[in-house]
Design a protein around this motif. Structure first.
Motif, mmCIF file in Angstrom:
data_model
loop_
_atom_site.group_PDB
_atom_site.id
_atom_site.type_symbol
_atom_site.label_atom_id
_atom_site.label_comp_id
_atom_site.label_asym_id
_atom_site.label_seq_id
_atom_site.Cartn_x
_atom_site.Cartn_y
_atom_site.Cartn_z
ATOM 1 N N ILE A 51 -1.430 126.621 24.285
ATOM 2 C CA ILE A 51 -2.878 127.011 24.355
ATOM 3 C C ILE A 51 -3.531 127.361 25.767
ATOM 4 C CG2 ILE A 51 -2.973 125.754 22.156
ATOM 5 C CD1 ILE A 51 -4.485 123.494 23.915
ATOM 6 N N ALA A 52 -4.483 127.950 25.620
ATOM 7 C CA ALA A 52 -5.188 128.302 26.949
ATOM 8 C C ALA A 52 -5.902 126.970 27.267
ATOM 9 C CB ALA A 52 -6.066 129.646 26.684
ATOM 10 N N HIS A 53 -6.106 126.923 28.590
ATOM 11 C CA HIS A 53 -6.899 125.845 29.388
ATOM 12 C C HIS A 53 -8.275 126.152 28.725
ATOM 13 C CE1 HIS A 53 -3.611 126.487 32.142
ATOM 14 N NE2 HIS A 53 -4.001 125.233 32.589
ATOM 15 N N GLY A 54 -8.985 124.832 28.119
ATOM 16 C CA GLY A 54 -10.427 124.944 27.752
ATOM 17 C C GLY A 54 -11.364 125.506 28.592
ATOM 18 N N MET A 55 -11.078 125.284 29.981
ATOM 19 C CA MET A 55 -11.942 125.649 31.063
ATOM 20 C C MET A 55 -11.694 127.080 31.267
ATOM 21 S SD MET A 55 -13.765 122.985 31.634
ATOM 22 C CE MET A 55 -14.714 123.547 33.239
ATOM 23 N N LEU A 56 -10.622 127.576 31.161
ATOM 24 C CA LEU A 56 -10.506 129.052 31.435
ATOM 25 C C LEU A 56 -11.062 129.660 30.351
ATOM 26 C CD1 LEU A 56 -9.031 131.619 32.348
ATOM 27 C CD2 LEU A 56 -7.170 131.025 31.044
ATOM 28 N N THR A 57 -10.897 129.347 29.060
ATOM 29 C CA THR A 57 -11.720 129.811 27.883
ATOM 30 C C THR A 57 -13.463 129.963 28.261
ATOM 31 O OG1 THR A 57 -10.187 129.332 26.226
ATOM 32 C CG2 THR A 57 -12.154 129.870 25.526
ATOM 33 N N MET A 58 -13.630 128.822 28.586
ATOM 34 C CA MET A 58 -15.361 128.524 29.002
ATOM 35 C C MET A 58 -15.431 129.496 30.125
ATOM 36 S SD MET A 58 -17.125 125.050 30.440
ATOM 37 C CE MET A 58 -18.919 125.262 30.833
ATOM 38 N N ALA A 59 -14.751 129.951 31.158
ATOM 39 C CA ALA A 59 -15.076 130.618 32.296
ATOM 40 C C ALA A 59 -14.932 132.221 31.846
ATOM 41 C CB ALA A 59 -13.749 130.446 33.367
ATOM 42 N N LEU A 60 -14.036 132.566 30.871
ATOM 43 C CA LEU A 60 -14.089 133.586 30.197
ATOM 44 C C LEU A 60 -15.422 134.115 29.814
ATOM 45 C CD1 LEU A 60 -10.536 133.912 28.975
ATOM 46 C CD2 LEU A 60 -11.323 135.060 30.859
ATOM 47 N N ALA A 61 -16.028 133.028 28.761
ATOM 48 C CA ALA A 61 -17.490 133.305 28.074
ATOM 49 C C ALA A 61 -18.423 133.290 29.123
ATOM 50 C CB ALA A 61 -17.702 132.071 27.307
ATOM 51 N N GLY A 62 -18.277 132.706 30.279
ATOM 52 C CA GLY A 62 -19.289 132.771 31.552
ATOM 53 C C GLY A 62 -19.077 134.124 31.997
ATOM 54 N N ARG A 63 -18.054 134.693 32.025
ATOM 55 C CA ARG A 63 -18.082 136.303 32.515
ATOM 56 C C ARG A 63 -19.318 137.188 31.570
ATOM 57 N NH1 ARG A 63 -12.191 138.345 33.025
ATOM 58 N NH2 ARG A 63 -13.146 140.361 33.285
ATOM 59 N N LEU A 64 -19.157 136.926 30.284
ATOM 60 C CA LEU A 64 -20.023 137.754 29.649
ATOM 61 C C LEU A 64 -21.571 137.572 30.172
ATOM 62 C CD1 LEU A 64 -20.382 139.221 26.551
ATOM 63 C CD2 LEU A 64 -21.299 136.876 26.106
ATOM 64 N N VAL A 65 -21.831 136.380 30.372
ATOM 65 C CA VAL A 65 -23.349 136.297 30.832
ATOM 66 C C VAL A 65 -23.537 136.415 32.252
ATOM 67 C CG1 VAL A 65 -24.993 134.397 31.412
ATOM 68 C CG2 VAL A 65 -23.466 134.147 29.447
ATOM 69 N N THR A 66 -22.603 136.498 33.290
ATOM 70 C CA THR A 66 -22.853 136.866 34.405
ATOM 71 C C THR A 66 -22.483 138.409 34.665
ATOM 72 O OG1 THR A 66 -20.395 136.627 35.145
ATOM 73 C CG2 THR A 66 -21.948 134.786 35.586
ATOM 74 N N ALA A 67 -21.905 139.109 34.137
ATOM 75 C CA ALA A 67 -21.832 140.732 33.790
ATOM 76 C C ALA A 67 -23.263 141.221 33.476
ATOM 77 C CB ALA A 67 -20.723 141.165 32.889
ATOM 78 N N TRP A 68 -23.662 140.411 32.356
ATOM 79 C CA TRP A 68 -25.160 140.756 31.970
ATOM 80 C C TRP A 68 -26.032 140.582 32.920
ATOM 81 C CZ3 TRP A 68 -29.076 137.477 30.155
ATOM 82 C CH2 TRP A 68 -30.378 138.011 29.693
ATOM 83 N N ALA A 69 -26.086 139.578 33.575
ATOM 84 C CA ALA A 69 -27.069 138.977 34.207
ATOM 85 C C ALA A 69 -27.194 139.769 35.809
ATOM 86 C CB ALA A 69 -27.088 137.326 34.727
ATOM 87 N N GLY A 70 -25.927 140.465 36.244
ATOM 88 C CA GLY A 70 -25.872 141.117 37.299
ATOM 89 C C GLY A 70 -25.642 140.285 38.559
ATOM 90 N N ASP A 71 -26.065 138.937 38.321
ATOM 91 C CA ASP A 71 -25.781 138.183 39.763
ATOM 92 C C ASP A 71 -25.464 136.832 39.062
ATOM 93 O OD1 ASP A 71 -26.233 136.579 41.909
ATOM 94 O OD2 ASP A 71 -28.333 136.770 42.044
ATOM 95 N N PRO A 72 -24.272 136.395 39.511
ATOM 96 C CA PRO A 72 -23.874 134.990 39.054
ATOM 97 C C PRO A 72 -25.122 133.919 39.272
ATOM 98 C CG PRO A 72 -22.062 135.932 40.063
ATOM 99 C CD PRO A 72 -23.380 137.064 40.338
ATOM 100 N N ALA A 73 -25.952 134.021 40.404
ATOM 101 C CA ALA A 73 -26.621 133.167 40.858
ATOM 102 C C ALA A 73 -27.626 132.848 39.735
ATOM 103 C CB ALA A 73 -27.245 133.196 42.180
ATOM 104 N N ALA A 74 -28.070 133.720 39.063
ATOM 105 C CA ALA A 74 -29.262 133.822 37.986
ATOM 106 C C ALA A 74 -28.761 132.808 36.923
ATOM 107 C CB ALA A 74 -29.317 135.318 37.385
ATOM 108 N N VAL A 75 -27.508 132.588 36.688
ATOM 109 C CA VAL A 75 -27.257 131.437 35.735
ATOM 110 C C VAL A 75 -27.910 130.075 36.154
ATOM 111 C CG1 VAL A 75 -25.434 130.307 34.178
ATOM 112 C CG2 VAL A 75 -25.293 132.991 34.840
#
Length: 135
Positions: A51-75
């Motif tokens: 199985i994938a690391h849970g935190m890796l799965t969480m990080a991948l989902a975080g990419r969805l948000v940071t890509a949309w926001a355009g700036d990781p600091a906006a999260v």
């Protein structure tokens, strides 16, 4: 990011997670638990396979948000519950993780985004929510 309102859908993101990704993540995180690389160990503890690391799965989902926001600091905040594992086969394709999100609330320039992460047609992260500065 264009105009944001309640109901705004984030552009979906589909990612393949391979065993090579698990090796790289293990090296970066220091999590070398054999359930993330050994089918023998994973099945011996009742898992359907590696199985994938849970935190890796969480990080991948975080990419969805940071890509949309355009700036990781906006999260401003981000949290999930791990509900099901992502089983990663020993092949060149890996496991397909499908991600989507929708703005569910706007309050003072902060958008609340509900995130859906699924693998094999089933949700793998529960209560996945990010708060993003949009104004």
């Amino acid at each position: 990011m264009s105009t944001v309102e309640v109901g705004t859908e984030l552009p979906p993101l589909s990612l393949h997670v391979t065993r090579a990704d698990l090796v790289r993540y293990a090296g970066a995180s220091g999590d070398f638990n054999p359930i993330h690389w050994s089918d023998r160990v994973a099945t011996s503890v009742g898992l359907p396979g590696v199985i994938a690391h849970g935190m890796l799965t969480m990080a991948l989902a975080g990419r969805l948000v940071t890509a949309w926001a355009g700036d990781p600091a906006a999260v401003r905040s981000y949290g999930v519950r791990f509900t099901r594992p992502v089983v990663v086969p020993d092949d060149d394709t890996g496991a397909l993780v499908e991600l989507s999100g929708k703005v569910t609330k706007l309050d003072g320039g902060i958008a609340t985004v509900a995130i859906t992460a699924s693998f094999d047609g089933r949700t793998v992260l529960g209560k996945a929510v990010a708060e993003v500065a949009v104004g």
